[in-house]
Design a protein around this motif. Structure first.
Motif, PDB file in Angstrom:
ATOM      1  N   LEU A  53       0.878  -1.169   0.000  1.00 55.49           N
ATOM      2  CA  LEU A  53       0.000   0.000   0.000  1.00 55.49           C
ATOM      3  C   LEU A  53       0.916   1.220   0.000  1.00 55.49           C
ATOM      4  CD1 LEU A  53      -2.836  -0.923   2.550  1.00 55.49           C
ATOM      5  CD2 LEU A  53      -3.049  -0.638   0.076  1.00 55.49           C
ATOM      6  N   GLU A  54       0.799   2.030  -1.033  1.00 53.87           N
ATOM      7  CA  GLU A  54       1.680   3.177  -1.175  1.00 53.87           C
ATOM      8  C   GLU A  54       1.289   4.291  -0.209  1.00 53.87           C
ATOM      9  OE1 GLU A  54       4.307   2.903  -2.946  1.00 53.87           O
ATOM     10  OE2 GLU A  54       3.729   0.966  -3.820  1.00 53.87           O
ATOM     11  N   GLY A  74       4.993   4.208   2.924  1.00 57.20           N
ATOM     12  CA  GLY A  74       4.120   3.114   2.551  1.00 57.20           C
ATOM     13  C   GLY A  74       4.345   1.887   3.417  1.00 57.20           C
ATOM     14  N   ALA A  75       3.701   0.780   3.033  1.00 58.05           N
ATOM     15  CA  ALA A  75       3.804  -0.449   3.813  1.00 58.05           C
ATOM     16  C   ALA A  75       3.594  -1.655   2.907  1.00 58.05           C
ATOM     17  CB  ALA A  75       2.785  -0.459   4.940  1.00 58.05           C
ATOM     18  N   SER A  76       4.148  -2.784   3.340  1.00 65.51           N
ATOM     19  CA  SER A  76       3.905  -4.065   2.685  1.00 65.51           C
ATOM     20  C   SER A  76       3.112  -4.949   3.637  1.00 65.51           C
ATOM     21  CB  SER A  76       5.231  -4.745   2.329  1.00 65.51           C
ATOM     22  OG  SER A  76       5.958  -3.975   1.386  1.00 65.51           O
ATOM     23  N   LEU A  77       2.129  -5.682   3.084  1.00 70.55           N
ATOM     24  CA  LEU A  77       1.224  -6.480   3.897  1.00 70.55           C
ATOM     25  C   LEU A  77       1.413  -7.966   3.631  1.00 70.55           C
ATOM     26  CD1 LEU A  77      -0.133  -3.571   3.601  1.00 70.55           C
ATOM     27  CD2 LEU A  77      -2.244  -4.713   4.250  1.00 70.55           C
ATOM     28  N   TYR A  78       1.265  -8.757   4.704  1.00 68.36           N
ATOM     29  CA  TYR A  78       1.419 -10.203   4.620  1.00 68.36           C
ATOM     30  C   TYR A  78       0.342 -10.890   5.465  1.00 68.36           C
ATOM     31  CZ  TYR A  78       6.119  -8.852   3.097  1.00 68.36           C
ATOM     32  OH  TYR A  78       7.170  -8.279   2.438  1.00 68.36           O
ATOM     33  N   ARG A  79      -0.034 -12.080   5.046  1.00 67.09           N
ATOM     34  CA  ARG A  79      -0.810 -12.968   5.907  1.00 67.09           C
ATOM     35  C   ARG A  79       0.150 -13.968   6.534  1.00 67.09           C
ATOM     36  NH1 ARG A  79      -5.863 -16.951   4.294  1.00 67.09           N
ATOM     37  NH2 ARG A  79      -7.167 -15.300   5.139  1.00 67.09           N
ATOM     38  N   ALA A  98       1.818  -6.078   8.810  1.00 68.31           N
ATOM     39  CA  ALA A  98       2.144  -4.956   7.939  1.00 68.31           C
ATOM     40  C   ALA A  98       3.468  -4.355   8.374  1.00 68.31           C
ATOM     41  CB  ALA A  98       1.045  -3.898   7.990  1.00 68.31           C
ATOM     42  N   VAL A  99       4.370  -4.154   7.422  1.00 68.54           N
ATOM     43  CA  VAL A  99       5.686  -3.610   7.747  1.00 68.54           C
ATOM     44  C   VAL A  99       5.910  -2.326   6.967  1.00 68.54           C
ATOM     45  CG1 VAL A  99       6.615  -5.888   8.276  1.00 68.54           C
ATOM     46  CG2 VAL A  99       6.863  -4.980   5.972  1.00 68.54           C
ATOM     47  N   PRO A 100       6.506  -1.322   7.604  1.00 68.59           N
ATOM     48  CA  PRO A 100       6.790  -0.071   6.899  1.00 68.59           C
ATOM     49  C   PRO A 100       7.876  -0.280   5.852  1.00 68.59           C
ATOM     50  CG  PRO A 100       7.753  -0.032   9.092  1.00 68.59           C
ATOM     51  CD  PRO A 100       6.944  -1.284   9.005  1.00 68.59           C
ATOM     52  N   GLU A 145       5.816  -1.696  12.886  1.00 66.90           N
ATOM     53  CA  GLU A 145       5.245  -2.933  12.382  1.00 66.90           C
ATOM     54  C   GLU A 145       3.867  -3.102  13.017  1.00 66.90           C
ATOM     55  OE1 GLU A 145       7.831  -6.276  12.855  1.00 66.90           O
ATOM     56  OE2 GLU A 145       9.261  -5.490  11.385  1.00 66.90           O
ATOM     57  N   VAL A 146       2.915  -3.644  12.265  1.00 65.12           N
ATOM     58  CA  VAL A 146       1.535  -3.764  12.732  1.00 65.12           C
ATOM     59  C   VAL A 146       1.092  -5.209  12.608  1.00 65.12           C
ATOM     60  CG1 VAL A 146      -0.850  -3.026  12.375  1.00 65.12           C
ATOM     61  CG2 VAL A 146       1.016  -1.379  12.088  1.00 65.12           C
ATOM     62  N   VAL A 147       0.459  -5.707  13.661  1.00 65.61           N
ATOM     63  CA  VAL A 147       0.026  -7.107  13.732  1.00 65.61           C
ATOM     64  C   VAL A 147      -1.439  -7.142  14.137  1.00 65.61           C
ATOM     65  CG1 VAL A 147       0.364  -9.307  14.914  1.00 65.61           C
ATOM     66  CG2 VAL A 147       2.349  -7.891  14.329  1.00 65.61           C
ATOM     67  N   LEU A 148      -2.280  -7.849  13.372  1.00 63.71           N
ATOM     68  CA  LEU A 148      -3.692  -8.020  13.709  1.00 63.71           C
ATOM     69  C   LEU A 148      -4.056  -9.490  13.696  1.00 63.71           C
ATOM     70  CD1 LEU A 148      -3.672  -5.055  12.122  1.00 63.71           C
ATOM     71  CD2 LEU A 148      -6.143  -5.349  12.332  1.00 63.71           C
ATOM     72  N   PRO A 149      -4.310 -10.105  14.840  1.00 67.39           N
ATOM     73  CA  PRO A 149      -4.813 -11.486  14.837  1.00 67.39           C
ATOM     74  C   PRO A 149      -6.205 -11.544  14.205  1.00 67.39           C
ATOM     75  CG  PRO A 149      -4.073 -10.800  17.034  1.00 67.39           C
ATOM     76  CD  PRO A 149      -4.147  -9.571  16.200  1.00 67.39           C
ATOM     77  N   ASP A 150      -6.450 -12.613  13.441  1.00 68.61           N
ATOM     78  CA  ASP A 150      -7.808 -12.838  12.922  1.00 68.61           C
ATOM     79  C   ASP A 150      -8.742 -13.317  14.029  1.00 68.61           C
ATOM     80  OD1 ASP A 150      -7.272 -12.165  10.258  1.00 68.61           O
ATOM     81  OD2 ASP A 150      -6.602 -14.181   9.780  1.00 68.61           O
TER      82      ASP A 150
END
Length: 406
Positions: A53-54, A74-79, A98-100, A145-150
């Motif tokens: 995400l830019e 921006g950031a890059s997202l991963y599952r 999500a990592v910056p 860094e951002v972490v969201l548990p499902d």
């Protein structure tokens, strides 16, 4: 727009192997010698790149919140898919990571624990997520860094959702952090040990439970710096009793909350649903919470007044706050009777009819009386959902202030 999904397979430096791209690895994996290898909680199963995400897009998202939040990058997202215990066995769970972009080292790690979500397709780690982009914009866009548990029962998890089951949310969150540490090694990123928690609604209860657990037993590689709970149902038993009074029983969403609690707790604690609900609703409710339904599909099935869900004798026992299996289970999952050491900020809206303001006040009063490091922040005449929107800007400012103190 849908984010393209690219499977990323790698060998982590910690000798954790990801065996192949595609499906989640089954529990019984055979090694070259033909023997089954035991899995460990927090072990990384799979890392899946969801795309970037830019900065411009993240700034657009952040600008929707009050407080003029500026986004730096921006950031890059991963599952992330990983193992965690649930009801005596290891199960696969998932979350968003999500990592910056643009810097190897982050200011810290922000864990966001989302509110009530009944639809599996809207899990944070899904490409078409409901939660995740906002936290990515505000926090990953500013160097965290951002972490969201499902949560158990959402994302890749095939279990019934562990709704308001504190221990399950703690396990899923801490094990996701363990898996993220392995993922960050594989991505060549430096560790981000400073840890910040933020939770809304159901996630407020979970943030309190995770904070409490970390102070009882710290997690290797992380240092808890501070937490925020927004509109959290901390005193579950008292909240349930209060929301069944005539003044609150017919409030919007109440029947949905009670049906969800009854369904989740009946399954988790081993009680037939018709012990609690009328025969009509005991038959109808399980299908509403199988992960395929949207909140809009609940309204035609459930009553306007939540009291009509319950068998008369069970309703009477709840309203009288009598001891029974459900009230004992609610007490087991309360997160208001403890005193934080690291700072915990409690936010609430005065016009919240989903989680009554008294829940925040009760938590604060107990913690303060027992020497807890807590603050109570009233957001004014705002409802449940707007209380979350008002908290992003002050949360970022506070986390930045904490991160500046070594």
């Amino acid at each position: 727009m849908p984010l393209s999904k690219i499977l990323l397979c790698f060998l982590a430096a910690a000798a954790i192997a990801l065996t192949g791209c595609g499906a989640v690895r089954p529990p019984d994996v055979r090694q070259a010698d033909g023997l089954a290898r035991a899995h460990a909680r927090g072990e990384l199963i799979q890392l899946e790149a969801l795309g970037p995400l830019e900065r411009a897009r993240l700034q657009q998202i952040a600008s929707e919140f009050p407080g003029k939040i500026a986004v730096a990058g921006g950031a890059s997202l991963y599952r992330v898919v990983y193992w965690t215990p649930y009801r005596g066995r290891l199960v696969a769970a998932s979350g968003l990571y999500a990592v910056p972009t643009g810097a190897a080292a982050a200011k810290g790690t922000v864990v966001y624990l989302h509110g009530t979500q009944i639809t599996r397709a809207a899990s944070p780690s899904q490409p078409q997520r409901v939660d995740g982009n906002e936290e990515t914009a505000v926090f990953a866009g500013n160097g965290y860094e951002v972490v969201l548990p499902d949560y158990i029962g959402l994302g890749v998890s095939t279990e019934p959702q562990a709704y308001l089951i504190a221990a399950a949310q703690v396990d899923a969150t801490l094990d996701l952090l363990r898996a993220v540490r392995s993922a960050s090694i594989g991505l060549g990123r430096d560790a981000a040990p400073s840890l910040y928690l933020m939770g809304f609604s159901q996630g407020g209860q979970s943030a309190a439970a995770v904070h409490r657990a970390l102070e009882r037993e710290p997690l290797a590689g992380y240092r808890l710096r501070g937490s925020i709970g927004i509109a959290g149902p901390y005193d579950l038993r008292a909240l349930v009793v209060n929301k069944l009074t005539p003044a609150h029983a017919a409030a919007p969403n109440n029947a949905g909350y009670f049906a969800f609690i009854a369904n989740a707790y009946s399954g988790h604690y081993g009680h037939a649903l018709d012990e609690t609900l009328t025969a009509e609703y005991a038959a109808a409710v399980p299908a509403l919470f199988d992960g395929s339904k949207t909140p809009e599909q609940l309204a035609p099935v459930l009553p306007e007044d939540a009291r009509r869900l319950f068998r008369p004798e069970f309703l009477h026992a709840l309203q009288a706050d009598q001891d029974n299996w459900l009230t004992r289970a609610l007490d087991e999952n309360r997160t208001d009777h403890w005193a934080p050491v690291a700072p915990f900020r409690i936010y609430y809206g005065d016009d919240d009819s989903d989680v009554l303001p008294q829940s925040a006040k009760t938590f604060y009063a107990y913690a303060k009386a027992h020497g807890g490091n807590v603050s109570l922040d009233a957001l004014g005449a705002v409802d449940h959902w707007n209380s979350a929107a008002l908290t992003y800007a002050p949360a970022l400012a506070w986390f930045d202030a904490l991160s500046a103190v070594k």
